[in-house]
Scaffold this motif. Sequence first.
Motif: not given
Length: 481
Positions: A236, A238-239, A241-244
Motif C-alpha cells: 500500500s 501508506d506502507d 511511505k512508512e518504509k521510507g
Amino acid sequence: YDTYGFPMELTEEIAGENGMTIDTDGFEAAMKEQQERARAARADVSAKVATPDTTKLDQSKLVNDPSATKASIVMIGKGGVEVDTAAAGEEVTIIVDNNPFHAEGGGQLGDTGTLSGEKGKAQVTDAKALPNGLVYLIATVDEGTLQTGDAVDVTVHQTRHLNLARNHTATHLLQAALRKVLGNHVNQAGSLVTPDHLRFDFTHFSPVTQAELDAIENLVNEEILKNIPVTIEEMSIDDAKEKGAMALFGEKYGDVVRVVSVDDFSCELCGGSHVDNTSVIGSFRITGESGTGSGVRRIEAVTGAAALALAKNESRELQQLADMLKAKVGDTTAKLEALLAQAKGLEKELAQLKKDAAMSDMDSILAGKEDIGGVSVITAEAQADSMDNLRDLADSVLDKAGSGVVLLGMVHDDKVNFVCKVAKADVKRGLHAGKIIKAAAQAAGGNGGGRPDMAQAGGKEPEKLADALKAGADAVRELLG
C-alpha cells in the motif's frame, strides 16, 4: 531559442552591443511555424501508436510475465482502428495475452523483440502502457501476416533488456548517493534510461565538483561490489511511505505501489525493470555533469559493457599519450608537466625576443619624426606580432620623443592594426588620439576611436597602411588648424 532555450532578450542585448537589431516579427513568425510543426509531429506519432478501443477486453485474462515465451494475439490495431490482420510492411499495435515485454515508463525505454507465428513474423520496436496498465506493443510485420487469435512465440531482446535493467538500478543507486554526498535537498527532476547510458536530472544549487563526483561514483560502485539483492515488493502507498520509499514529486500513485529496494541504501517507488542483484551492474562510470536550468543539474553515466568499453578506450588513449611522450604510463603526468613548463618558458622567451625585435626598430621609427605646427609627429609601420607589443612600442617611442603624437601600424593576419598615443601637453592643444586613429583606420577600410591620449583601431586593407599613416598625419594638421 527553441532548441537550447537561449533567451531572445539576451540575443537582442548582444546584437545591440554590436550595432544590430533583432527582427522580432521574423522571430515570432518562425516560432509559430515551429509550434505548428511540433503539433503536426505529435499528431503523427499519436496516430502511429494509437490503440483501438480496448474496453471489450477482459484485462483479468491478460498477464504480464517476464518469463513468457508463448502467447496469443488478442487485438491488432492500425491507426487507432481494430483490424483482424496485419500484413508485411505494416506498422501496428498488438496486444497479447501473455506479455513478457516491459513497457516504457519512469524515464526507461520500452523493451523490443519479436513475435513469430506460423504465418508471419513481426519486429517489436517498443512497448507502451495505457493509463489502466494494459501493455501494448508497437510492431512492424516483416514476414507474411499476423491475425487476431494467432499463437506466437514471443522473444524479448534480452541483452538490451538487461542493459536497461542495469542502468535503471544504477539510477536508483545514483540518486541515493547524490543525497548522501550533496544533501537531502536533492530530488529527481527527470531521467532517461536507455540500453547504452543513463541520464539523471536533479535539484541542486551549484555545479557538482570533481571531488563530489568522485565520491558519488565511489559510493555507487561500493554498493555494486557488495553483491546486494535488489528486492521488489508491492504494498500500500501508506506502507511504502512508512518504509521510507522515495516518490516523484507531482506523480500520481494508486493505492498499491511497487517498491524497489537495495538494502538500506536505496528505496524508491518504481515501475521499471531492475537487476536481481547489484553485482549484475558490473561497474558505474560518470561521463558528464552539467546544468540544464536554474537549480537543476544533470549527470550522465554508463554501466556494464559500456563502462568497460569506456575504461578500455581511456586506457588506449593513455597508452598512446605515453608513447608520444616516450614515457611509461605511470610517468605521463610528470613528463607532461615538465614539457608544459618548458613550453611556458619558451613562450616567455619568444615573447621577449619579439618585443626586443620590435624595440630594435626604435631608431628608424624616431628618425621618421616630422614637425607639424610645432608638434612632434611620428608615424611608422612597426614589426610587432600583437596589439600588446604594439602598445608597448608606442609607449616607448613616446617616452623617447618626450612629447607629440605617435601613430604606429602593423600588418597581422591579413589585417592592419593601429595604435595612437598623444602626450598630455598636446592633448591640451586640441589633439585627440581617437580622432587621429579614426582617420587612419578609415583609410585602410576600417574604423575606430578612443580616448584623447590613447586609441587603437583596425582595418581590412593592409596594402593601404602607408596611406593610412599619411591620413593620420593629415588629421593632426586639421586638428591644429
